[in-house]
Design an enzyme around this catalytic site. Structure first.
Site: not given
Length: 399
Positions: A130, A211, A246
């Site tokens: 990311w 993560d 999310k």
């Protein structure tokens, strides 16, 4: 006074999303930003969250500052979800957990903590990772390196190269790992591969920084946390950033957590104190509302059951959209490119499209994916998936 300050080039994902908003074409499809949309193309409000919020509105009270570490019920619920309610480290009080401003805030607090107490250590992230991982860790003053990860030829994992690279890192190096639904590639390690990575980290005396932004979007809430729990059980020095953006569809509430697994309860107390020190230097304390929503859903049996069921539906819809693209590309692209739509998992897929093909997809067909070819599969629905598949087929064929 400020004439020497250059313009900010912008975040590539957010900038592309802004371009999409300005696009007047009615058939446009946004597959760039990492947000889950339902089959109507709308950002969903989960029923469990709606019920929890309705209950909160019926009991409006004073809103004082939270402690620097955050809402206690939220911290406990987040820790149980990440590590498992029956975790040995949790039972022993060896996990320091605090509420953060989303997953990004967790990364930032963790990065500041590591830079302060491991100033000579460098961090290794996957190639690719990311984009904001590099930004956050370099912003904290850490040197950011990469380890092999994505295989462009197969659309899979360069596991042997990854394992070899990690096995040669200096002691106390920091290794950033994606728990599940790797961003941006959608390529995850199998349980057997995680079982090989854990002893390497242990043997090399490395710090694992995991993560976990998509727990529940891969296989299940439990399976997606497998690597975290194996690392904790193995005694690997472990830091975990997790997010509820999310899986609770609470993007703007910025609900995240940071956990550090320690050797003892006493060590965890000291680490928590220093994590709070990093919070104080950044934003002093986190907000209340989103944390109360998450905590109330996770601690109420009925609300939790509803949330888990809806999360499973979201996960299954993403799988269905992957299948639709896979089927729609049959006979139009080679099988290696086509297979990645069902082999990869989570919200993202590396399509294998070149920058030129991505540009054509946007300019000629109003389909927005990142320049790298990353597609957010969660932006597909029953109305646009076939159109996206035919558009991809057209740009690959060069017509």
């Amino acid at each position: 006074m400020f004439d020497h300050i250059p313009a900010y080039p912008g975040d590539p994902i957010l900038s592309l999303n802004e371009d999409f908003q300005l696009d007047p074409r009615p058939n446009k499809v946004n597959l760039s930003i990492g947000i889950y949309f339902d089959d109507a193309g709308k950002l969903p409000v989960m029923d469990a969250v709606r019920r929890a919020e309705t209950a909160l509105l019926g009991a409006i009270g004073p809103r004082s500052y939270l402690p620097m570490a955050g809402l206690p019920l939220y911290r406990d619920a987040a820790q149980a979800l990440v590590f498992g309610a029956d975790s040995e480290a949790r039972a022993a009080g060896r996990i320091a957990t605090l509420q953060t401003l989303g997953g990004s805030g967790a990364l930032k607090v963790g990065a500041d903590f590591l830079k302060r107490y491991f100033p000579a250590s460098q961090i290794w992230i996957s190639d690719p990772s990311w984009e904001n991982h590099r930004v956050v860790f370099e912003g904290a003053g850490l040197t950011v390196n990469t380890y092999p990860y994505y295989d462009e030829q197969t659309g899979g994992l360069r596991f042997a190269d990854m394992l070899d690279a990690i096995g040669r890192l200096p002691e106390q190096s920091i290794v950033l790992l994606h728990a599940c639904c790797h961003n941006p590639t959608g390529v995850d390690l199998s349980p057997a591969q995680w079982a090989e990575v854990v002893p390497v980290l242990q043997r090399r005396k490395l710090i694992a920084f995991v993560d976990m932004a998509y727990q529940g979007f891969g296989a299940s809430l439990e399976e997606d946390a497998t690597c975290v729990r194996e690392l904790a059980d193995a005694g690997v020095p472990l830091i975990v950033a997790n997010s509820f953006s999310k899986n609770f569809s609470l993007y703007g509430e910025r609900c995240g957590a940071l956990s550090v697994v320690c050797k003892s309860k006493e060590e965890a107390a000291r680490v928590l104190g220093q994590l709070m020190s990093a919070v104080r230097a950044n934003y002093s304390n986190p907000p209340t509302h989103g944390a109360r929503l998450v905590a109330n859903v996770l601690s109420d049996a009925s609300l939790r059951a509803s949330w888990e069921a809806e999360l499973a539906t979201m996960r299954e819809r993403i799988l269905a959209m992957r299948g639709t693209i896979h089927e729609g590309l049959a006979g139009h692209v080679d099988e290696v490119m086509r297979a990645r739509y069902v082999a990869q998992r989570g919200m993202f897929t590396y399509t294998g499209l070149s920058e030129a093909q991505v540009e054509r997809l946007r300019n000629e067909y109003a389909v927005y994916v990142l320049r790298s070819g990353r597609m957010c599969v969660a932006g597909l629905n029953a109305r646009n998936a076939d159109y996206v598949a035919s558009s991809i087929a057209a740009v690959v064929a060069g017509v």
